[in-house]
Design an enzyme around this catalytic site. Structure first.
Site: not given
Length: 268
Positions: A110, A79
């Site tokens: 992960e 953004e």
């Protein structure tokens, strides 16, 4: 050590609650989040004050996480260019399992202590850059391994977590630990923990972009004019700043390509 993020919900028999009870109780828990983030403003301030001069001299900001934490970092990074008109490489979100993991969980991605650093190396990470590890539990190997390497290489590190005393709290040079308490659904850290991480990321990116001169007054003068709503918003900013008609402001904006350039063209 018991992780607060994994501790048992304060509510029992969720499956017997009415819709109104579920929503009311979720909201009751959510109200605790902003107060938890308020308590760590000094930690966020210290981090931003070290991040800002590094970005001013060309350093980049990297977010690193897995699952919800990784997704939130990618969202915040993605953004920045449309909001502040900065290049796409300035703020970078990386997540365990790669971009495909944004939509679909990648099993065990992960759990590698090496992959986070490898992902950073693909971006030619250097000592001017800054890396923020995001992990609600504060125990994600993908994040911890990368931050340990960054510390060795003189790269500034921050950590956003909801578990005080966690490995991330220890490894990050600037731990930002919002203690939001147990989740409404036990262990569902996409809820309060995720909200706390989102609030913290908003504060970091917004404050540093303002400090880098990407906002004038309270306006996003460098935002990308990528749809009609933003063109309309930009036109109104130019109108207000120069006290001219909508049509004249819109023409200036189209001619110059940004609110900042349109306003400056008339002031010089």
């Amino acid at each position: 050590m018991e992780k607060i993020t994994e501790s048992t919900s304060l509510y029992n028999d969720l499956d017997k609650m009415s819709t109104l009870e579920l929503l009311t109780n979720i909201n009751k828990e959510d109200q605790k989040v902003a107060l938890a983030v308020e308590k760590i403003i000094p930690s966020i301030q210290n981090f931003v004050d070290e991040l800002h001069p590094r970005m001013e001299r060309g350093g980049r900001l990297f977010y690193l996480g897995a699952g919800t934490s990784g997704r939130l970092g990618v969202v915040d990074a993605s953004e920045c260019p449309p909001t502040y008109g900065v290049p796409h490489g300035w703020v970078v979100g990386l997540m365990a399992g790669g971009d495909g993991a944004m939509r679909k969980a990648v099993e065990f991605a992960e759990d590698s202590k090496e992959m986070g650093w490898k992902d950073l190396l693909e971006h030619e990470i250097n000592s001017d850059d800054t890396v923020v590890g995001i992990a609600a539990s504060g125990t994600t190997p993908y994040v911890l391994g990368a931050l340990e390497k960054c510390n060795e290489k003189g790269i500034l590190t921050g950590g956003i977590t909801c578990n005080p005393g966690s490995p991330l709290d220890q490894v990050a040079q600037h731990p930002m630990v919002a203690v939001v308490g147990p989740e409404f659904v036990t262990g569902s850290t996409r809820m309060k923990s995720g909200t706390a991480q989102k609030l913290t990321l908003n504060m970091i990116s917004t404050s540093v972009m303002i400090k880098l001169g990407r906002v004038k007054g309270n306006r996003m003068v460098d935002m990308q004019l990528s749809n009609n709503k933003l063109v309309d918003r930009g036109t109104k900013m130019v109108m207000d700043a120069l006290n001219i008609s909508y049509e004249e402001a819109n023409q200036l904006l189209m001619d110059h390509g940004s609110v900042r350039a349109a306003i400056e063209s008339k002031r010089h």
